[in-house]
Design a protein around this motif. Structure first.
Motif, PDB file in Angstrom:
ATOM      1  N   LYS A  38      28.826  33.997  40.328  1.00 33.24           N
ATOM      2  CA  LYS A  38      29.905  34.930  40.624  1.00 33.24           C
ATOM      3  C   LYS A  38      31.215  34.303  40.190  1.00 33.24           C
ATOM      4  CE  LYS A  38      28.027  36.796  44.985  1.00 33.24           C
ATOM      5  NZ  LYS A  38      28.214  38.241  44.743  1.00 33.24           N
ATOM      6  N   ASP A  39      32.218  35.152  39.964  1.00 30.65           N
ATOM      7  CA  ASP A  39      33.562  34.614  39.779  1.00 30.65           C
ATOM      8  C   ASP A  39      34.440  34.960  40.979  1.00 30.65           C
ATOM      9  OD1 ASP A  39      33.988  37.300  39.439  1.00 30.65           O
ATOM     10  OD2 ASP A  39      34.568  37.150  37.334  1.00 30.65           O
ATOM     11  N   LYS A  40      33.877  35.767  41.927  1.00 35.80           N
ATOM     12  CA  LYS A  40      34.596  36.097  43.157  1.00 35.80           C
ATOM     13  C   LYS A  40      33.648  35.970  44.347  1.00 35.80           C
ATOM     14  CE  LYS A  40      37.061  39.785  45.597  1.00 35.80           C
ATOM     15  NZ  LYS A  40      37.538  41.187  45.556  1.00 35.80           N
ATOM     16  N   THR A  42      33.506  36.745  48.514  1.00 38.60           N
ATOM     17  CA  THR A  42      34.157  37.432  49.621  1.00 38.60           C
ATOM     18  C   THR A  42      33.624  36.895  50.940  1.00 38.60           C
ATOM     19  OG1 THR A  42      34.376  39.441  48.293  1.00 38.60           O
ATOM     20  CG2 THR A  42      34.667  39.659  50.672  1.00 38.60           C
ATOM     21  N   ASN A  55      40.958  30.275  54.993  1.00 37.75           N
ATOM     22  CA  ASN A  55      42.173  30.404  54.186  1.00 37.75           C
ATOM     23  C   ASN A  55      42.805  29.059  53.824  1.00 37.75           C
ATOM     24  OD1 ASN A  55      42.126  33.237  54.088  1.00 37.75           O
ATOM     25  ND2 ASN A  55      43.164  33.401  56.056  1.00 37.75           N
ATOM     26  N   LYS A  59      38.934  28.283  50.984  1.00 38.96           N
ATOM     27  CA  LYS A  59      39.437  29.080  49.864  1.00 38.96           C
ATOM     28  C   LYS A  59      40.117  28.240  48.786  1.00 38.96           C
ATOM     29  CE  LYS A  59      42.534  32.946  48.800  1.00 38.96           C
ATOM     30  NZ  LYS A  59      43.397  34.022  49.366  1.00 38.96           N
ATOM     31  N   GLU A  63      38.852  27.821  44.936  1.00 36.03           N
ATOM     32  CA  GLU A  63      39.711  28.264  43.835  1.00 36.03           C
ATOM     33  C   GLU A  63      39.893  27.159  42.803  1.00 36.03           C
ATOM     34  OE1 GLU A  63      43.124  29.651  45.961  1.00 36.03           O
ATOM     35  OE2 GLU A  63      42.385  31.734  46.052  1.00 36.03           O
ATOM     36  N   TYR A  67      36.848  29.978  41.324  1.00 36.52           N
ATOM     37  CA  TYR A  67      36.512  31.235  41.980  1.00 36.52           C
ATOM     38  C   TYR A  67      37.763  31.966  42.451  1.00 36.52           C
ATOM     39  CZ  TYR A  67      31.641  29.616  42.350  1.00 36.52           C
ATOM     40  OH  TYR A  67      30.365  29.181  42.077  1.00 36.52           O
ATOM     41  N   LYS A  68      37.669  33.283  42.498  1.00 37.09           N
ATOM     42  CA  LYS A  68      38.631  34.077  43.228  1.00 37.09           C
ATOM     43  C   LYS A  68      38.010  34.313  44.600  1.00 37.09           C
ATOM     44  CE  LYS A  68      41.081  38.496  43.274  1.00 37.09           C
ATOM     45  NZ  LYS A  68      41.294  39.803  42.591  1.00 37.09           N
ATOM     46  N   VAL A  69      38.772  34.058  45.663  1.00 36.12           N
ATOM     47  CA  VAL A  69      38.222  34.141  47.022  1.00 36.12           C
ATOM     48  C   VAL A  69      39.014  35.141  47.849  1.00 36.12           C
ATOM     49  CG1 VAL A  69      37.653  32.872  49.129  1.00 36.12           C
ATOM     50  CG2 VAL A  69      37.455  31.739  46.902  1.00 36.12           C
ATOM     51  N   GLU A  70      38.298  36.062  48.480  1.00 35.84           N
ATOM     52  CA  GLU A  70      38.910  37.019  49.400  1.00 35.84           C
ATOM     53  C   GLU A  70      38.345  36.767  50.792  1.00 35.84           C
ATOM     54  OE1 GLU A  70      39.353  41.863  50.182  1.00 35.84           O
ATOM     55  OE2 GLU A  70      38.012  41.101  48.617  1.00 35.84           O
ATOM     56  N   TRP A 248      26.789  29.896  43.579  1.00 39.03           N
ATOM     57  CA  TRP A 248      28.047  30.074  44.299  1.00 39.03           C
ATOM     58  C   TRP A 248      27.922  29.644  45.760  1.00 39.03           C
ATOM     59  CZ3 TRP A 248      27.647  33.295  48.456  1.00 39.03           C
ATOM     60  CH2 TRP A 248      26.611  34.246  48.436  1.00 39.03           C
TER      61      TRP A 248
END
Length: 280
Positions: A38-40, A42, A55, A59, A63, A67-70, A248
């Motif tokens: 994955k590149d994100k 959640t 956070n 995260k 990053e 990765y982009k992390v939500e 991931w």
């Protein structure tokens, strides 16, 4: 000529079918690869210290890996597992082993823990006393009325030499009736765990679970004592079992095991009890 035409037509059909099969196989392989990488990512976490942990610690380290992390915040202990099972999030952080295993069994979910994280411990708080040694006979103490937190409180009080639990009872399931020795003749008042912080002002002592202590802006290090909790009561990152070996997911585990993560814990989350793997 007629036979030759039939043979050529048959060969063409075989080649077309083989090509289609090859494309299907390639698409299947690509589908497997996409589920593994994955590149994100959640996350889901309950509002408070564990959302902060995502956070502030998890995260930024993910990053750094690209990765982009939500992080989606939840206000209850039901929806984070429902969202994970539905595929709305990839991982959650809010629960201990006993809770997630019981929830998964009851709701027919296939969940697995990825790694145990530092967790805010139960603490013994008082505005009357500054140390365990100062506690007087017949002092009042408020404790949680739910079985899990109540048992944790009694184990902590036993570790501090204030009571003794009967040897015939599993300390992790102990209740007040299992107290064999009450060395200070403490007076126990059982109430809902979420109400415990406000009793610090009205009672001599209060045993407050870490998440409720932090929600009430308590400093964990102000406690007269902090529990040495078993790892089964520490929170963990949980994922769907099918994802446990995904690259991931292993990257999440890797950043939590990193020295950088422990450094953030030591600086930003003082008083959190570390899991056994982190103490080695």
């Amino acid at each position: 000529m007629k036979k030759l035409s039939i043979l050529l037509l048959t060969a063409c059909i075989v080649l077309i079918l083989a090509a289609c099969g090859g494309n299907d196989k390639k698409e299947d392989e690509n589908s497997v690869d996409q589920s593994d990488t994955k590149d994100k990512i959640t996350f889901g976490a309950t509002t408070g210290p564990y959302s902060d942990m995502v956070n502030k610690a998890i995260k930024p380290l993910l990053e750094e890996k690209g990765y982009k992390v939500e992080n989606i915040e939840f206000s209850d202990y039901i929806q984070p597992n429902n969202a994970l099972d539905n595929g709305d999030i990839d991982a959650n952080l809010f629960q201990h082993k006993i809770y997630y295993e019981a929830f998964a069994e009851e709701n027919n979910m296939d969940l697995s823990e990825l790694i145990v994280v530092p967790t805010a411990p139960m603490g013994l708080y008082s505005n009357k006393y500054d140390s365990i040694d100062e506690i007087e006979d017949n002092s009042t103490i408020t404790i949680a009325n739910d079985p899990t937190n109540l048992a944790r409180t009694l184990v902590m009080l036993q570790d501090e030499g204030l009571i003794k639990i009967s040897d015939d009872v599993d300390p992790l399931t102990a209740s007040v009736k299992d107290i064999e020795e009450n060395y200070k003749n403490l007076k126990f008042h059982e109430i809902e765990a979420g109400q415990l912080p406000r009793t610090v002002d009205s009672e001599d002592l209060a045993s407050v679970p870490g998440n409720f202590a932090l929600a009430a802006d308590f400093d964990l290090l102000d406690a007269l004592a902090l529990e040495e909790m078993p790892d089964d009561y520490r929170n963990r990152v949980v994922v769907n079992t099918k994802d446990i070996d995904a690259s991931w997911a292993q990257d999440i585990k890797e950043v939590i095991e990193s020295p950088e993560f422990e450094k953030i814990m030591d600086e930003e989350f003082q008083g959190f009890g570390k899991p056994e793997w982190m103490k080695k």
